[in-house]
Design a protein around this motif. Structure first.
Motif, PDB file in Angstrom:
ATOM      1  N   GLY A  29       0.678  -1.211  -0.220  1.00 23.13           N
ATOM      2  CA  GLY A  29       0.067  -0.051  -0.430  1.00 23.13           C
ATOM      3  C   GLY A  29       1.080   1.304   0.215  1.00 23.13           C
ATOM      4  N   ALA A  30       0.140   2.325  -0.297  1.00 22.38           N
ATOM      5  CA  ALA A  30       0.982   3.785  -0.248  1.00 22.38           C
ATOM      6  C   ALA A  30       2.177   3.934   1.175  1.00 22.38           C
ATOM      7  N   LEU A  31       1.982   3.458   2.670  1.00 22.19           N
ATOM      8  CA  LEU A  31       2.731   3.211   3.151  1.00 22.19           C
ATOM      9  C   LEU A  31       3.895   2.897   3.862  1.00 22.19           C
ATOM     10  N   ALA A  32       4.251   1.461   2.596  1.00 24.29           N
ATOM     11  CA  ALA A  32       5.486   0.686   1.989  1.00 24.29           C
ATOM     12  C   ALA A  32       6.015   0.199   3.842  1.00 24.29           C
ATOM     13  N   PRO A  33       5.908   0.392   4.513  1.00 26.20           N
ATOM     14  CA  PRO A  33       6.341  -0.385   5.652  1.00 26.20           C
ATOM     15  C   PRO A  33       7.368  -1.477   5.100  1.00 26.20           C
ATOM     16  N   SER A  34       8.396  -1.310   5.897  1.00 30.58           N
ATOM     17  CA  SER A  34       9.861  -2.286   5.616  1.00 30.58           C
ATOM     18  C   SER A  34       9.222  -3.540   6.656  1.00 30.58           C
ATOM     19  N   SER A  35      10.081  -4.624   6.810  1.00 26.88           N
ATOM     20  CA  SER A  35       9.327  -5.242   7.377  1.00 26.88           C
ATOM     21  C   SER A  35       9.128  -5.518   8.976  1.00 26.88           C
TER      22      SER A  35
END
Length: 94
Positions: A29-35
């Protein structure tokens, strides 16, 4: 009262399952967090829930279980309603 408590537990368990199932959508999604960010999303939910469980029980014993349950559900609902407005996965808003 037992059915109400069971319903609340089912709600919390369902939300934990929903967070785990939505990890692929969150990562794309738009937030694109890291692992690491994805791990913190899942763990922070469970950590906050666990840390508030004992104080909520103490407040329930002191002021009434129904009020503590309703207050907890209110905080839970507010968090669920505010979470889609997140600016990012790990930063405060500018």
């Amino acid at each position: 009262m037992t059915a109400l408590m069971c319903g609340c537990v089912v709600l919390v368990v369902a939300m934990v399952a929903a967070i785990n199932l939505s990890l692929p959508a969150l990562s794309a999604g738009a937030l694109a967090p890291s692992s690491t960010g994805l791990l913190w999303i899942v763990d922070s939910y469970v950590l906050v829930f666990g840390c508030l469980l004992i104080p909520a029980g103490a407040l329930g014993d002191r002021y009434g279980r129904k009020g503590a349950l309703l207050a907890g559900l209110g905080v839970f609902a507010a968090g669920g309603l505010l979470s889609p407005d997140a600016w990012s996965a790990g930063r405060a808003p500018p």
